[in-house]
Each structure stands twice: as structure tokens, then as C-alpha cells.
Design a protein around this motif. Structure first.
Motif, PDB file in Angstrom:
ATOM      1  N   PRO A  51       0.818  -1.206   0.000  1.00 21.28           N
ATOM      2  CA  PRO A  51       0.000   0.000   0.000  1.00 21.28           C
ATOM      3  C   PRO A  51       0.855   1.260   0.000  1.00 21.28           C
ATOM      4  N   SER A  52       0.362   2.275  -0.676  1.00 21.55           N
ATOM      5  CA  SER A  52       1.047   3.571  -0.639  1.00 21.55           C
ATOM      6  C   SER A  52       0.197   4.480   0.244  1.00 21.55           C
ATOM      7  N   TYR A  53       0.618   4.625   1.476  1.00 25.03           N
ATOM      8  CA  TYR A  53      -0.146   5.409   2.435  1.00 25.03           C
ATOM      9  C   TYR A  53       0.067   6.899   2.215  1.00 25.03           C
ATOM     10  N   LYS A  54      -0.965   7.654   2.477  1.00 26.10           N
ATOM     11  CA  LYS A  54      -0.951   9.105   2.385  1.00 26.10           C
ATOM     12  C   LYS A  54      -1.154   9.688   3.779  1.00 26.10           C
ATOM     13  N   CYS A  55      -0.947  10.967   3.910  1.00 19.92           N
ATOM     14  CA  CYS A  55      -1.130  11.642   5.197  1.00 19.92           C
ATOM     15  C   CYS A  55      -2.544  11.440   5.752  1.00 19.92           C
ATOM     16  N   ALA A  56      -3.530  11.374   4.889  1.00 21.35           N
ATOM     17  CA  ALA A  56      -4.918  11.222   5.328  1.00 21.35           C
ATOM     18  C   ALA A  56      -5.159   9.887   6.018  1.00 21.35           C
ATOM     19  N   HIS A  57      -4.286   8.882   5.825  1.00 24.49           N
ATOM     20  CA  HIS A  57      -4.431   7.568   6.453  1.00 24.49           C
ATOM     21  C   HIS A  57      -3.749   7.490   7.808  1.00 24.49           C
ATOM     22  N   CYS A  58      -3.112   8.567   8.235  1.00 31.41           N
ATOM     23  CA  CYS A  58      -2.319   8.581   9.464  1.00 31.41           C
ATOM     24  C   CYS A  58      -3.170   9.025  10.655  1.00 31.41           C
ATOM     25  N   GLU A  59      -2.870   8.486  11.835  1.00 32.38           N
ATOM     26  CA  GLU A  59      -3.605   8.875  13.038  1.00 32.38           C
ATOM     27  C   GLU A  59      -3.303  10.303  13.469  1.00 32.38           C
ATOM     28  N   TYR A  60      -2.195  10.873  13.015  1.00 32.06           N
ATOM     29  CA  TYR A  60      -1.823  12.236  13.383  1.00 32.06           C
ATOM     30  C   TYR A  60      -2.446  13.286  12.463  1.00 32.06           C
ATOM     31  N   PHE A  61      -3.147  12.858  11.419  1.00 28.08           N
ATOM     32  CA  PHE A  61      -3.793  13.791  10.501  1.00 28.08           C
ATOM     33  C   PHE A  61      -5.122  14.223  11.092  1.00 28.08           C
ATOM     34  N   LEU A  62      -5.277  15.524  11.331  1.00 30.39           N
ATOM     35  CA  LEU A  62      -6.498  16.079  11.916  1.00 30.39           C
ATOM     36  C   LEU A  62      -7.336  16.704  10.818  1.00 30.39           C
ATOM     37  N   VAL A  63      -8.530  16.200  10.623  1.00 35.16           N
ATOM     38  CA  VAL A  63      -9.428  16.690   9.576  1.00 35.16           C
ATOM     39  C   VAL A  63     -10.015  18.030  10.005  1.00 35.16           C
TER      40      VAL A  63
END
Length: 104
Positions: A51-63
Motif C-alpha cells: 500500500p502507498s499510504y498518504k497523510c490522510a491515512h495517518c492517526e496524526y492527521f487532523l481533519v
């Protein structure tokens, strides 16, 4: 140097940063040095399937709550500005989000 087989480097496990334990897809919460017969290293996957993970898949990314775009937000660790989380690749501090499914 050959990598040791254990749940801390298994593809099917997710690190729980508070306790350093691993959430296994099959065994539940286990210690990082535990190993079961379902072990699968990330090197076992063909390059196409990794998989190529992006920042949006990270737990530290705040929407950003005010935005209509669900991918717009900021990194809790590094960023003060909002950006599109699907355009940036994950950094070295990446930790997968744990999704909780709602039961209806």
C-alpha cells in the motif's frame, strides 16, 4: 541482516503507541515479540500490492471540521497549515488510523 519474525514487524499488526503492544488482525492485542502462524512480513508482498499510504491515512492527521472536503486538514506533529492529505505521501512518523465500524 535478516529481520526477526515477530508481531512488531508483521504486516497484519497495528502498533498501539500508548502501550507498545500490537493489535493483531487474528489474535487481538499481543506483545511485540509474539509470533503466530499467520505472520506475514511486508517483504513477502509483491511491490505492486504494497500500500502507498498518504497523510490522510495517518492517526496524526487532523481533519478540518469546517471544510466540506474530508481530506483537508493538518498534521498534528509537523504542520500548522491545512493541506490535502491525499496528495502527500506519509512521512517517517506514519501510524495507521484505526477505523471503528459502527454497528447498526
Amino acid at each position: 541482516m535478516k529481520q526477526e519474525k515477530c508481531c512488531s514487524n508483521c504486516q497484519r499488526g497495528t502498533s498501539m503507541h500508548l502501550t507498545k503492544d500490537i493489535l493483531c488482525k487474528y489474535r487481538g492485542i499481543v506483545t511485540p515479540d509474539y509470533i503466530c502462524f499467520k505472520y506475514k512480513s511486508s517483504a513477502d508482498l509483491p511491490q505492486v500490492q504494497q500500500p502507498s499510504y498518504k497523510c490522510a491515512h495517518c492517526e496524526y492527521f487532523l481533519v478540518e471540521l469546517d471544510s466540506e472536503n474530508q481530506n483537508l486538514g493538518k498534521c498534528k506533529l509537523f504542520s500548522a497549515r491545512d493541506f490535502d492529505g491525499n496528495t502527500r505521501n506519509a512521512c517517517s512518523k506514519f501510524s495507521r488510523k484505526m477505523f471503528i465500524e459502527e454497528v447498526s
